[in-house]
Write an enzyme that holds these catalytic residues in place. Structure first.
Site, mmCIF file in Angstrom:
data_model
loop_
_atom_site.group_PDB
_atom_site.id
_atom_site.type_symbol
_atom_site.label_atom_id
_atom_site.label_comp_id
_atom_site.label_asym_id
_atom_site.label_seq_id
_atom_site.Cartn_x
_atom_site.Cartn_y
_atom_site.Cartn_z
ATOM 1 N N ASN A 1 0.820 -1.219 0.000
ATOM 2 C CA ASN A 1 0.000 0.000 0.000
ATOM 3 C C ASN A 1 0.851 1.265 0.000
ATOM 4 O OD1 ASN A 1 -1.942 -1.908 0.164
ATOM 5 N ND2 ASN A 1 -2.666 -1.382 2.219
ATOM 6 N N THR B 1 -15.889 36.962 -32.131
ATOM 7 C CA THR B 1 -16.703 36.751 -30.936
ATOM 8 C C THR B 1 -18.027 36.275 -31.501
ATOM 9 O OG1 THR B 1 -17.453 39.044 -30.928
ATOM 10 C CG2 THR B 1 -15.525 38.569 -29.602
ATOM 11 N N HIS B 2 -18.597 35.260 -30.879
ATOM 12 C CA HIS B 2 -19.814 34.608 -31.402
ATOM 13 C C HIS B 2 -19.575 34.058 -32.809
ATOM 14 C CE1 HIS B 2 -21.760 36.916 -28.128
ATOM 15 N NE2 HIS B 2 -20.967 37.884 -28.560
ATOM 16 N N SER C 1 -8.158 10.836 -48.292
ATOM 17 C CA SER C 1 -9.408 10.087 -48.196
ATOM 18 C C SER C 1 -9.341 8.920 -49.162
ATOM 19 C CB SER C 1 -10.569 11.016 -48.578
ATOM 20 O OG SER C 1 -11.672 10.249 -49.006
ATOM 21 N N LYS D 1 -8.979 15.215 -51.282
ATOM 22 C CA LYS D 1 -8.939 15.546 -49.861
ATOM 23 C C LYS D 1 -7.550 15.691 -49.265
ATOM 24 C CE LYS D 1 -12.894 15.994 -47.886
ATOM 25 N NZ LYS D 1 -13.200 14.933 -47.040
ATOM 26 N N ASN E 1 -6.885 16.041 -45.338
ATOM 27 C CA ASN E 1 -7.664 16.114 -44.099
ATOM 28 C C ASN E 1 -6.814 16.436 -42.873
ATOM 29 O OD1 ASN E 1 -10.117 15.543 -45.337
ATOM 30 N ND2 ASN E 1 -9.849 13.333 -45.132
ATOM 31 N N GLU F 1 -8.360 16.672 -35.623
ATOM 32 C CA GLU F 1 -9.648 16.058 -35.270
ATOM 33 C C GLU F 1 -9.490 15.032 -34.150
ATOM 34 O OE1 GLU F 1 -12.188 15.243 -38.984
ATOM 35 O OE2 GLU F 1 -10.148 15.513 -39.707
ATOM 36 N N TYR G 1 -6.383 2.367 2.610
ATOM 37 C CA TYR G 1 -6.236 1.792 1.276
ATOM 38 C C TYR G 1 -7.417 0.884 0.933
ATOM 39 C CZ TYR G 1 -4.610 -0.915 -2.678
ATOM 40 O OH TYR G 1 -4.534 -1.507 -3.901
ATOM 41 N N GLN H 1 -6.279 0.547 -7.122
ATOM 42 C CA GLN H 1 -5.449 -0.025 -8.183
ATOM 43 C C GLN H 1 -5.814 0.584 -9.541
ATOM 44 O OE1 GLN H 1 -4.036 -4.189 -8.095
ATOM 45 N NE2 GLN H 1 -5.487 -4.556 -9.736
ATOM 46 N N LYS I 1 -4.217 3.922 -11.673
ATOM 47 C CA LYS I 1 -3.100 3.925 -12.624
ATOM 48 C C LYS I 1 -3.568 3.908 -14.073
ATOM 49 C CE LYS I 1 -1.278 0.708 -10.002
ATOM 50 N NZ LYS I 1 -2.039 1.118 -8.786
HETATM 51 N N1 ARG Z 1 -1.471 -3.484 -7.149
HETATM 52 C C1 ARG Z 1 -1.971 -2.838 -5.997
HETATM 53 C C2 ARG Z 1 -2.408 -1.393 -6.344
HETATM 54 O O1 ARG Z 1 -2.103 -0.969 -7.379
HETATM 55 C C3 ARG Z 1 -0.927 -2.806 -4.947
HETATM 56 C C4 ARG Z 1 -1.450 -2.769 -3.558
HETATM 57 C C5 ARG Z 1 -2.120 -4.019 -3.202
HETATM 58 N N2 ARG Z 1 -2.363 -4.091 -1.840
HETATM 59 C C6 ARG Z 1 -3.135 -5.034 -1.332
HETATM 60 N N3 ARG Z 1 -3.250 -5.089 -0.080
HETATM 61 N N4 ARG Z 1 -3.782 -5.888 -2.087
HETATM 62 O O2 ARG Z 1 -3.040 -0.719 -5.605
#
Ligand code: ARG
Length: 435
Positions: free
Chosen positions: A106, A151-152, A273, A279, A281, A286, A313, A318, A321
């Site tokens: 954690n 503007t607008h 295109s 074209k 593009n 976009e 925690y 998790q 990420k």
């Molecule tokens: N892979 C977990 C995360 O990204 C790590 C921590 C996991 N901790 C646990 N007690 N299961 O958060």
């Protein structure tokens, strides 16, 4: 391998393993090892493990670090922390079991992500610096290209294209500053917070923070493992940057159209295109605009992820990420592509509507003491009379002006020789920020 299991009679089912495991965290490998190296050094210093044990662990970790690009994961690696510890065991044997002394995944994962984002914030800032540089250079080269402001989406006043581009340069400067500011708050170490309330061992949280070049340990251990506002902030930095790019992208799409015709996209950054041979593009623009949708989604996701989590925690975290990596990767690609796009495209002077001279004309009267409200009305009246004769403001003669009000003067026709305000001061200030 799992890092736990003593209390279980059987292992995880495949479904559980596949569902709970994380492979998106693999890019943390270098930061995970960096954190472990600091941790092991501290364990050795404090005598929690012997110097010899610390030496073996450090040797093994360094070897993994050196070969990090070719790290071989196995299916049972639950996450990056598990993978590194498993590999360490293969390299140094039983002593690897001492790596996790006084630590939990954690505090480990919270640290890894802070280190990763500290590095990423630096990369994004330097990319944005290049982007500002491109915009400033382009602005200097297009200071003579007179464009209407809108503007607008109606032509409003005149300015130089350079000034218009500098507006985006200033936005990018603030985006850069936001990443730097966010990095300040990233720079504290959660290590030593353990699972949630530290360890009974005599660990030194100051020592690991110092080794990692961080400002200091996060004082509250629950906060250290349970808070992700640093991730929310980072995602916001990405989203705001992307929204700025998206606004410019939208303008590029317009400018590259036949109707506007202000911008000729370079071959290298255009797409064709499959159906329409004529074209050219603006797909980069976009897609920047399109991908911004997902970045706005990321800010919602990262905040929603945290809103109902009891301290400290929770495994929900998790998922932080995937969200932040997506946001960061997307913005990194977008800045690079927009930089490439503008570096090789050519601007064309647009045709101006003479209506953009209306305000300067009214201001001529103001200069002679006429109240602005009255001057505004008089110019409006002039436009209306000209329109009745099927004429534009630019076609007005001195007689047309004086027929509306005797205070108009022949020299007032100078307002049609458009001359936008200079941008030198802005360029100087921006260049000094880039130094
Ligand atoms: N892979 C977990 C995360 O990204 C790590 C921590 C996991 N901790 C646990 N007690 N299961 O958060």
């Amino acid at each position: 391998m799992t890092l736990w299991g003593g209390r279980f009679a059987s292992g995880m089912s495949e479904v559980t393993r596949d569902f709970t495991g994380d492979t998106s965290d693999r890019r943390l490998i270098r930061f995970d090892i960096e954190g472990s190296l600091a941790h092991v050094a501290m364990l050795g210093e404090t005598g929690i493990i012997s110097a010899e044990e610390a030496g073996s662990l450090i040797g093994g970790l360094r070897e993994i670090l050196e070969n990090a690009d070719d790290f071989e994961f196995v299916e049972s690696d639950e996450d990056i922390h598990t993978a590194v510890e498993r590999r360490l065991g293969e390299l140094v044997g039983e002593v690897a079991g001492k790596l996790h002394t006084g630590r939990s995944r954690n505090d480990q994962v919270a640290l890894d992500l802070r280190l990763y984002l500290r590095d990423a914030a630096g990369q994004r800032s330097s990319q944005l610096r290049d982007w500002v540089g491109t915009l400033v250079t382009l602005a200097e080269g297009t200071v003579d290209v007179i464009i209407p402001t809108y503007t607008h989406l109606q032509q409003a006043q005149i300015t130089s294209l350079g000034n218009h581009l500098l507006a985006y340069a200033w936005m990018a400067v603030r985006d850069m500053e936001r990443f730097a500011d966010c990095a300040l708050r990233l720079d504290r170490s959660p290590l030593g917070a353990g699972a949630s309330a530290g360890s009974t061992l005599p660990i030194s949280r100051e020592s690991t923070a110092k080794t990692l070049g961080m400002f200091g340990p996060i004082p509250n251990t629950l906060d250290a493992v349970g808070s992700r506002d640093f991730v929310s902030e980072y995602v916001f930095c990405c989203a705001q940057t992307m929204v700025h790019l998206s606004r410019l992208a939208e303008e590029i799409v317009l400018w590259a159209s036949h109707e506007f015709g202000w911008l000729r996209l370079g071959d290298e950054v255009s797409t064709g295109s499959s159906a329409l041979p004529q074209k050219r593009n603006p797909d980069i623009a976009e897609l920047v605009r399109g991908r911004t949708a997902a970045l706005i989604g990321d800010t919602t996701s990262i905040l929603s992820l945290q809103k109902a989590l009891p301290l400290a925690y929770n495994r929900d975290l998790q998922e932080d990420k995937r969200i932040v990596f997506h946001a960061d990767d997307t913005v990194a690609g977008a800045v690079e592509a927009m930089n490439a796009l503008l570096s090789v495209s050519e601007f064309v002077s647009p045709r101006l509507s003479s209506g953009t001279a209306a305000l300067p004309l009214a201001e001529r009267l103001v200069g002679r003491g006429v109240p602005f409200r009255e001057a505004h009305r008089l110019v409006g009246e002039l436009i209306s009379r000209l329109e009745a004769d099927d004429k534009t403001l630019g076609e007005a003669t001195v007689d047309d002006l004086t027929a509306v009000d005797a205070r108009f003067e022949p020299s007032d026709l100078e307002v049609f020789e458009f001359e936008p305000a200079p941008i030198d001061d802005q360029v100087t200030e921006l260049r000094s920020l880039l130094d």
